[in-house]
Design an enzyme around this catalytic site. Structure first.
Site, short mmCIF file in Angstrom:
data_model
loop_
_atom_site.label_atom_id
_atom_site.label_comp_id
_atom_site.label_asym_id
_atom_site.label_seq_id
_atom_site.Cartn_x
_atom_site.Cartn_y
_atom_site.Cartn_z
N LYS A 34 0.83 -1.21 0.00
CA LYS A 34 0.00 0.00 0.00
C LYS A 34 0.87 1.26 0.00
O LYS A 34 2.08 1.19 0.27
CB LYS A 34 -0.92 -0.01 1.21
CG LYS A 34 -0.22 0.03 2.55
CD LYS A 34 -1.20 -0.20 3.71
CE LYS A 34 -0.46 -0.28 5.03
NZ LYS A 34 -1.36 -0.69 6.13
N ARG A 133 -10.45 0.30 16.01
CA ARG A 133 -10.44 1.19 14.85
C ARG A 133 -11.40 0.55 13.85
O ARG A 133 -12.59 0.76 13.93
CB ARG A 133 -8.99 1.32 14.33
CG ARG A 133 -8.77 2.44 13.38
CD ARG A 133 -7.33 2.49 12.91
NE ARG A 133 -6.90 1.23 12.29
CZ ARG A 133 -5.79 1.07 11.59
NH1 ARG A 133 -4.96 2.08 11.43
NH2 ARG A 133 -5.47 -0.09 11.06
N TYR A 254 18.20 29.22 8.39
CA TYR A 254 16.98 29.85 8.92
C TYR A 254 16.97 29.84 10.45
O TYR A 254 17.23 28.81 11.07
CB TYR A 254 15.74 29.10 8.43
CG TYR A 254 15.40 29.36 6.99
CD1 TYR A 254 15.06 30.65 6.55
CD2 TYR A 254 15.41 28.32 6.07
CE1 TYR A 254 14.74 30.88 5.22
CE2 TYR A 254 15.08 28.55 4.73
CZ TYR A 254 14.75 29.83 4.32
OH TYR A 254 14.43 30.06 3.02
N MET A 302 13.69 23.86 2.34
CA MET A 302 12.85 23.18 1.34
C MET A 302 13.68 22.39 0.34
O MET A 302 13.34 21.27 -0.03
CB MET A 302 11.97 24.21 0.62
CG MET A 302 10.98 23.58 -0.34
SD MET A 302 9.98 24.79 -1.21
CE MET A 302 8.85 25.29 0.07
C1 PLP Z 1 -0.52 -1.70 6.80
C2 PLP Z 1 -1.08 -2.96 7.30
C3 PLP Z 1 -0.24 -4.08 7.48
C4 PLP Z 1 1.26 -4.00 7.34
O1 PLP Z 1 1.80 -3.42 8.51
P1 PLP Z 1 3.37 -3.31 8.80
O2 PLP Z 1 3.46 -2.75 10.16
O3 PLP Z 1 3.91 -2.37 7.77
O4 PLP Z 1 3.95 -4.66 8.66
C5 PLP Z 1 -0.84 -5.27 7.83
N1 PLP Z 1 -2.18 -5.37 8.03
C6 PLP Z 1 -3.00 -4.31 7.91
C7 PLP Z 1 -4.45 -4.47 8.16
C8 PLP Z 1 -2.48 -3.08 7.55
O5 PLP Z 1 -3.30 -2.03 7.46
#
Ligand code: PLP
Length: 358
Positions: A34, A133, A254, A302
């Protein structure tokens, strides 16, 4: 010459980290890609893992479609599930596995019955075992599982949960979540999935039929500790392009937040917060120049930042700078920034991207 800011990606390291996850966890392992593979390039990472990974996982259906459009044919788990019936249709057409974490998503699958055609969808029923959640209440899991099982367009059901605090080795929360999950799913058939990276690395009781690691595949231990097995996939790098001297008492950058207490040789580096390097890190944050450790001094701007070259004779314009990678871990920079490696990695942008395949 163009601006030297770059991110190098070592895809052999990605494959080695996946193999490590698989060896530690056993069973099947969905590679979590993701957020553009945590900033590493989802398509490139998926191609590198094709044939090796049992499945991929992404957050939402459009992320899965990027992989399908690139020609990847592995099963893809959609971790947030369907936002609407268009996502369900994509899942049917393209073989996506949908997480079902609320009753509304179950109703979407139930409604397929009245719509006639289309392929069956594999559902992953997500149970909230304490993170509070996403996920269905443990007490409802059995009834919702039965409704899923009764759907003629549900082709299979995997039971899953997500761990809230598995990155803290002594936290009793994880044991409680494992117990709640075992209780809620007792007697229900089908595969199970609990472990994220922290679950893979730290909690044997979380090892089930499927793991869903993300961050460890990119070479960072989610517990923030150094790893002698995981290999960093991303190296964020640039070069010194100007050097100058500060006299004692002179302030830098800065806000003048850094004031030289000795004659100080400063290197300007082509890397800034617009590239994803965190602005909030203080002077003293580690950085490697020509393979030697030194420190960031002054505020990150930046487009550029400044490093201390005083004790690195010979390192001047053209010197190679590693912001994070194998010499400075992304976990170290994340700690200096008061955040986690995940956020730094997925924020990298604007830099030239180079994939090393070997
Ligand atoms: C993002 C996610 C993972 C992966 O988590 P990591 O900590 O990066 O290994 C696994 N399961 C769910 C439901 C997630 O949202």
């Amino acid at each position: 010459m163009s601006r030297p800011a770059r991110a190098d990606f070592d895809l052999a390291a990605l494959r080695a980290n996946y193999a490590h996850a698989k060896a530690v966890h056993g069973g099947k392992v969905a590679a979590t890609l993701k957020a553009n593979a945590y900033g590493h390039g989802a398509v490139e990472c998926a191609r590198a893992l094709a044939g090796q990974a049992d499945a991929f996982a992404v957050a939402f259906a459009q992320e899965a479609m990027e992989l399908r459009e690139a020609g990847l044919t592995e099963p893809i788990l959609v971790l947030e599930g369907a936002f609407g019936m268009d996502d369900v249709a994509l899942a049917q057409r393209h073989g996506l596995w949908l997480v079902v974490h609320q009753e509304e998503q179950l109703r979407m699958l139930e409604s397929l019955q009245d719509r006639g055609g289309g392929a069956g969808v594999h559902a992953w029923l997500k149970i909230d075992t304490g993170m509070h959640r996403a996920g269905v209440a443990p007490g409802q899991a059995r009834a919702l599982w039965q409704r899923l099982a009764a759907c003629d367009k549900v082709a299979g059901i995997t039971l899953m949960t997500h761990l809230a605090s598995a990155d803290e080795p002594g936290n009793p929360m994880t044991g409680r979540q494992l117990a709640v999950f075992a209780d809620a799913t007792q007697g229900l058939p089908g595969p199970r999935s609990i472990a994220n990276s922290a679950g893979v690395l730290g909690w044997k009781g979380a090892h089930q039929d499927w793991a869903r690691p993300g961050i460890m595949l990119y070479g960072a231990d989610p517990r923030g500790m150094p790893s002698d097995v995981l290999q960093p996939v991303m190296r964020l790098a640039s070069e010194v392009f100007v050097e100058r001297w500060l006299a004692p008492g002179e302030a830098l950058g800065y806000g003048g937040s850094f004031v030289a207490d000795r004659p100080t040789r400063v290197g300007l580096v082509a890397m800034g917060y617009a590239d994803g390097y965190p602005r909030v890190v203080p002077s003293g944050t580690p950085v490697a120049v020509d393979g030697r450790l030194t420190r960031i001094i002054g505020r990150v701007a930046m487009d550029m930042l400044t490093v201390d070259l005083t004790d690195l004779p010979g390192a001047g314009p053209g010197a190679q700078v590693e912001l994070w990678g194998s010499q400075v871990s992304v976990n170290q920079v994340a700690a200096a920034a008061g955040t986690i490696a995940y956020e730094l990695l997925c924020n990298v942008k604007r830099v030239r991207r180079v994939y090393l395949r070997s």
